[in-house]
Design a protein around this motif. Structure first.
Motif, PDB file in Angstrom:
ATOM      1  N   VAL A  84       0.827  -1.212   0.000  1.00  0.00           N
ATOM      2  CA  VAL A  84       0.000   0.000   0.000  1.00  0.00           C
ATOM      3  C   VAL A  84       0.859   1.260   0.000  1.00  0.00           C
ATOM      4  N   LEU A  85       1.831   1.350   0.899  1.00  0.00           N
ATOM      5  CA  LEU A  85       2.689   2.544   0.933  1.00  0.00           C
ATOM      6  C   LEU A  85       3.528   2.714  -0.326  1.00  0.00           C
ATOM      7  N   PRO A  86       4.169   1.656  -0.858  1.00  0.00           N
ATOM      8  CA  PRO A  86       4.905   1.835  -2.116  1.00  0.00           C
ATOM      9  C   PRO A  86       4.028   2.339  -3.262  1.00  0.00           C
ATOM     10  N   ASP A  87       2.775   1.874  -3.334  1.00  0.00           N
ATOM     11  CA  ASP A  87       1.872   2.384  -4.368  1.00  0.00           C
ATOM     12  C   ASP A  87       1.583   3.864  -4.173  1.00  0.00           C
ATOM     13  N   GLY A  88       1.453   4.290  -2.920  1.00  0.00           N
ATOM     14  CA  GLY A  88       1.233   5.708  -2.651  1.00  0.00           C
ATOM     15  C   GLY A  88       2.420   6.556  -3.049  1.00  0.00           C
ATOM     16  N   PHE A  89       3.629   6.048  -2.808  1.00  0.00           N
ATOM     17  CA  PHE A  89       4.833   6.805  -3.156  1.00  0.00           C
ATOM     18  C   PHE A  89       4.997   6.971  -4.665  1.00  0.00           C
ATOM     19  N   LYS A  90       4.424   6.052  -5.447  1.00  0.00           N
ATOM     20  CA  LYS A  90       4.506   6.173  -6.905  1.00  0.00           C
ATOM     21  C   LYS A  90       3.663   7.332  -7.437  1.00  0.00           C
ATOM     22  N   GLU A  91       2.546   7.638  -6.758  1.00  0.00           N
ATOM     23  CA  GLU A  91       1.599   8.632  -7.263  1.00  0.00           C
ATOM     24  C   GLU A  91       1.785  10.008  -6.635  1.00  0.00           C
ATOM     25  N   ALA A  92       2.227  10.080  -5.381  1.00  0.00           N
ATOM     26  CA  ALA A  92       2.342  11.356  -4.676  1.00  0.00           C
ATOM     27  C   ALA A  92       3.692  11.431  -3.978  1.00  0.00           C
ATOM     28  N   SER A  93       4.029  12.623  -3.516  1.00  0.00           N
ATOM     29  CA  SER A  93       5.315  12.803  -2.849  1.00  0.00           C
ATOM     30  C   SER A  93       5.315  12.061  -1.513  1.00  0.00           C
ATOM     31  N   PRO A  94       6.474  11.565  -1.086  1.00  0.00           N
ATOM     32  CA  PRO A  94       6.539  10.823   0.182  1.00  0.00           C
ATOM     33  C   PRO A  94       6.047  11.626   1.379  1.00  0.00           C
ATOM     34  N   SER A  95       6.297  12.944   1.373  1.00  0.00           N
ATOM     35  CA  SER A  95       5.845  13.754   2.515  1.00  0.00           C
ATOM     36  C   SER A  95       4.324  13.798   2.598  1.00  0.00           C
ATOM     37  N   HIS A  96       3.651  13.909   1.442  1.00  0.00           N
ATOM     38  CA  HIS A  96       2.186  13.929   1.441  1.00  0.00           C
ATOM     39  C   HIS A  96       1.616  12.584   1.895  1.00  0.00           C
ATOM     40  N   VAL A  97       2.192  11.507   1.384  1.00  0.00           N
ATOM     41  CA  VAL A  97       1.715  10.176   1.757  1.00  0.00           C
ATOM     42  C   VAL A  97       1.948   9.908   3.243  1.00  0.00           C
ATOM     43  N   ALA A  98       3.147  10.271   3.724  1.00  0.00           N
ATOM     44  CA  ALA A  98       3.466  10.057   5.145  1.00  0.00           C
ATOM     45  C   ALA A  98       2.558  10.891   6.039  1.00  0.00           C
ATOM     46  N   SER A  99       2.274  12.136   5.629  1.00  0.00           N
ATOM     47  CA  SER A  99       1.386  12.991   6.420  1.00  0.00           C
ATOM     48  C   SER A  99      -0.017  12.414   6.477  1.00  0.00           C
ATOM     49  N   ALA A 100      -0.513  11.928   5.331  1.00  0.00           N
ATOM     50  CA  ALA A 100      -1.851  11.335   5.296  1.00  0.00           C
ATOM     51  C   ALA A 100      -1.925  10.093   6.185  1.00  0.00           C
ATOM     52  N   ALA A 101      -0.880   9.261   6.117  1.00  0.00           N
ATOM     53  CA  ALA A 101      -0.854   8.052   6.946  1.00  0.00           C
ATOM     54  C   ALA A 101      -0.803   8.395   8.432  1.00  0.00           C
ATOM     55  N   THR A 102       0.025   9.375   8.788  1.00  0.00           N
ATOM     56  CA  THR A 102       0.161   9.764  10.195  1.00  0.00           C
ATOM     57  C   THR A 102      -1.149  10.324  10.738  1.00  0.00           C
ATOM     58  N   LEU A 103      -1.801  11.189   9.966  1.00  0.00           N
ATOM     59  CA  LEU A 103      -3.073  11.757  10.401  1.00  0.00           C
ATOM     60  C   LEU A 103      -4.133  10.672  10.551  1.00  0.00           C
ATOM     61  N   SER A 104      -4.124   9.691   9.651  1.00  0.00           N
ATOM     62  CA  SER A 104      -5.103   8.600   9.744  1.00  0.00           C
ATOM     63  C   SER A 104      -4.884   7.771  11.001  1.00  0.00           C
ATOM     64  N   VAL A 105      -3.630   7.478  11.303  1.00  0.00           N
ATOM     65  CA  VAL A 105      -3.322   6.724  12.523  1.00  0.00           C
ATOM     66  C   VAL A 105      -3.775   7.511  13.752  1.00  0.00           C
ATOM     67  N   ALA A 106      -3.467   8.819  13.761  1.00  0.00           N
ATOM     68  CA  ALA A 106      -3.850   9.649  14.905  1.00  0.00           C
ATOM     69  C   ALA A 106      -5.364   9.690  15.084  1.00  0.00           C
ATOM     70  N   PHE A 107      -6.094   9.819  13.971  1.00  0.00           N
ATOM     71  CA  PHE A 107      -7.555   9.866  14.051  1.00  0.00           C
ATOM     72  C   PHE A 107      -8.116   8.560  14.594  1.00  0.00           C
ATOM     73  N   MET A 108      -7.631   7.441  14.071  1.00  0.00           N
ATOM     74  CA  MET A 108      -8.142   6.144  14.509  1.00  0.00           C
ATOM     75  C   MET A 108      -7.799   5.873  15.974  1.00  0.00           C
ATOM     76  N   GLU A 109      -6.607   6.273  16.400  1.00  0.00           N
ATOM     77  CA  GLU A 109      -6.235   6.063  17.791  1.00  0.00           C
ATOM     78  C   GLU A 109      -7.044   6.961  18.722  1.00  0.00           C
ATOM     79  N   ALA A 110      -7.328   8.195  18.268  1.00  0.00           N
ATOM     80  CA  ALA A 110      -8.171   9.074  19.075  1.00  0.00           C
ATOM     81  C   ALA A 110      -9.572   8.492  19.210  1.00  0.00           C
ATOM     82  N   LEU A 111     -10.081   7.952  18.105  1.00  0.00           N
ATOM     83  CA  LEU A 111     -11.403   7.320  18.130  1.00  0.00           C
ATOM     84  C   LEU A 111     -11.409   6.137  19.096  1.00  0.00           C
TER      85      LEU A 111
END
Length: 592
Positions: free
Chosen positions: A283-310
């Motif tokens: 999943v992450l390698p596919d994301g890196f092919k389409e968008a910059s690593p910083s954008h993908v990493a930020s999206a992943a980090t925010l998703s983890v934070a949201f799910m953990e807060a929930l």
């Protein structure tokens, strides 16, 4: 114009007299038979909403507070099927948004974050049900299993799924399979919770937690599918399919709770190992092919934070569990149903009869004016607030919203790209009328937030998991959703945008209600907040109706009249339902 103004003035006076009559009847009824929330007396009895005292034994008192512990298999099946269906809501955004390559890469990052957070939760759940060594063994077994599955698919040759072939199809098969696999552990946990000591009420709370958790998981599956060109319909279908093991496993785990408790540590570790391997390898390698690593990493980090807060919120609720919280959350979520139904009804009506912009805008303004006047009039007529504090708060709310909307409109006008198009900061163009309509919807959202706070205070007092409040709460929110949908549809001529705006308003009320429950606030000061929010409705919709009158005076005044009558009927029906039935005796302030 003078004649039209007199007609509208007479209509407003009629609505006011109707409200006075309903309040007078309510006071008369209350003096005869006061309805309040159920409360405990000094002994072992409960005084219900009509003032009748019930004497219970210790066991019966536990059943009154926590619900009946004897839960039927059909009840478990029904609630878990509804829980699984919530996963399909994650695909809804893709009915309205088309993914470009950059956004597809970010979506892969978000999906990776959701899957990682889900794997963390599974590991914690497994450790809570048994030995940590079985969880570790399950993680290793899951990683090896998914690696062997990938090798098998590569050797098998050309695989296909939906419209995908080859490597893309293999990735989708693995993601769908893993998300389906992890649902087995969640279904088992739900079944065991229904078999616990607190029975139905505890089971519903756990079901609600996983249902909310399922929505971002459905979004993750849909993002993986949509980023590879799968249609939204198929993405929704496969999202729901990944959660079907939940009701399938919940029933036998409810019947054989002890056996499933012993099996859970290895099963949750196995599913977590599969997901961790898939996220890192695919999943992450596919994301890196389409968008910059910083954008993908930020999206992943925010998703983890949201799910953990929930997860942290629901873990807090489970540790500090009581039947009042279950009732409050149940009713708070239903509070969002009324605006959504109102938006759907309005859009269906507009599409069927091809209603014009001026008429729709008039309807929205008429509804908003009644919503803005209803609560202040009730407070004034019932002597709960003096006229001068009420006028001050109402005027302050109007001035605040008027100033805010004026500044926003001026900022938009500075960035105009043509005579009637405004360029937003994000780069897309929006008409002046659309911007004005959006600001009016923000004022309605503020009104919904204030109503949600009041509901959050009242709803936990509702007995029977709040089933008596479903009808009045839905009726109360119905005109709010119709107002927002009418306003947006009149400005954009887009039913998609109208339904999204109604869903947004439906989301605001439950959010503030749940926040009020978690914060444990009381009712003091909420009347002031509601009057302030009511005042904010008038300047926004006054400017909108003035614009509509310039376009077509006759249709806009007719729409205004229809909106006033429609909202008055809805709110009066809510009042009558609460007056002559036991529906609102648990939380009268939520809908009065």
């Amino acid at each position: 114009m003078g004649l039209r103004f007199k007609q509208v003035l007479l209509l407003v006076l009629y609505v006011s007299l109707l409200n006075i009559n309903v309040n007078a009847e309510h006071e008369k009824e209350t003096s005869q038979r006061l309805r309040t929330a159920p409360r405990w007396n000094e002994g072992s009895g409960v005084i219900d909403g009509s003032g009748t005292e019930h004497i219970f034994s210790n066991n019966e008192m536990g059943n009154w507070k926590g619900g009946n512990n004897r839960v039927s298999v059909s009840t478990v099946a029904f609630f878990t099927m509804a829980m699984a269906a919530a996963t399909g809501l994650g695909a809804v955004p893709f009915f309205f948004v088309e993914l470009d390559p950059q956004l597809a890469g970010i979506c892969n990052g978000m999906a990776a974050g959701v899957m990682l957070a889900a794997s963390f939760d599974l590991i914690q759940e497994g450790q809570g049900h048994g030995s940590g060594s079985w969880v570790v063994l399950g993680i290793l077994a899951g990683g090896i299993f998914i690696w062997l599955c990938k090798k098998f698919l590569e050797q098998y040759g050309e695989v296909s799924m939906l419209d995908l072939k080859g490597a893309e199809a293999a990735k989708v098969i693995l993601v769908v399979g893993i998300m389906t696999l992890h649902s087995f552990g969640e279904g088992s946990g739900v079944g065991v919770s229904f078999a616990g000591s607190k029975g139905l009420s505890q089971g519903i709370l756990v079901t609600l937690a996983i249902a909310v958790h399922n929505i971002p998981e459905g979004l993750a599956v849909s993002m993986v599918l949509a980023s590879r060109g799968v249609s939204p319909q198929n993405a929704m279908l496969w999202s729901v399919i990944t959660s079907l093991p939940q009701p399938i496993v919940a029933v036998p785990s409810f019947i054989c709770a002890d056996a499933f408790n012993k099996f859970l540590p290895f099963a949750t570790g196995f599913a977590a190992g599969c997901m961790i391997w898939m996220v890192i390898a695919e999943v992450l390698p596919d994301g890196f092919k389409e968008a910059s690593p910083s954008h993908v990493a930020s999206a992943a980090t925010l998703s983890v934070a949201f799910m953990e807060a929930l997860g942290a919120v629901f873990e807090h609720l489970s540790h500090n569990y009581n039947a009042e919280d279950a009732s409050g959350f149940f009713i708070s979520l239903l509070f969002g149903l009324g605006p959504l139904l109102g938006g759907i009804a309005l859009v269906a009506f507009a599409l069927t009869f091809r209603l014009q912009h001026a008429l729709l805008t008039g309807v929205a303004s008429g509804i908003a004016f009644v919503l803005g006047a209803w609560r202040p009039l009730q407070l004034l007529l019932s002597s709960k607030m003096g006229i001068f504090p009420l006028l001050f708060l109402f005027g302050t709310g109007s001035a605040f919203v008027h100033l805010s909307t004026s500044v926003t409109m001026k900022l938009g006008i500075r960035k105009k790209t043509s005579a009637n198009a405004l360029s937003a900061v994000t780069g897309f163009s929006v008409s002046a009328l659309t911007l004005q309509s959006i600001l009016a919807c923000v004022a309605v959202a503020l009104h919904a937030l204030s109503e949600g706070l009041a509901l959050g205070v009242a709803a936990p007092k509702a007995y029977g998991l709040g089933r008596h409040m479903v009808l009045p709460v839905s009726l109360h929110g119905f005109p709010r959703g119709a107002a927002v949908a009418s306003c947006i549809y009149g400005a954009t001529d887009s039913w998609h945008a109208s339904l999204l705006s109604a869903a947004f308003i439906g989301f605001m009320g439950p959010s503030s209600a749940i926040g009020a429950i978690l914060a444990g606030i009381d009712y003091s000061g909420l009347n002031h907040v509601m009057v302030f929010a009511c005042g904010g409705l008038f300047p926004c919709f006054a400017s909108i109706v003035r614009r509509a009158v310039k376009l077509d005076k006759r249709k806009s005044i007719f729409g205004l009249t229809v909106g006033v009558v429609f909202a008055s009927v809805c709110l009066t029906c809510t009042k009558l339902v609460c007056l002559h039935t036991p529906y609102c005796n648990s939380a009268p302030e939520a809908v009065r």
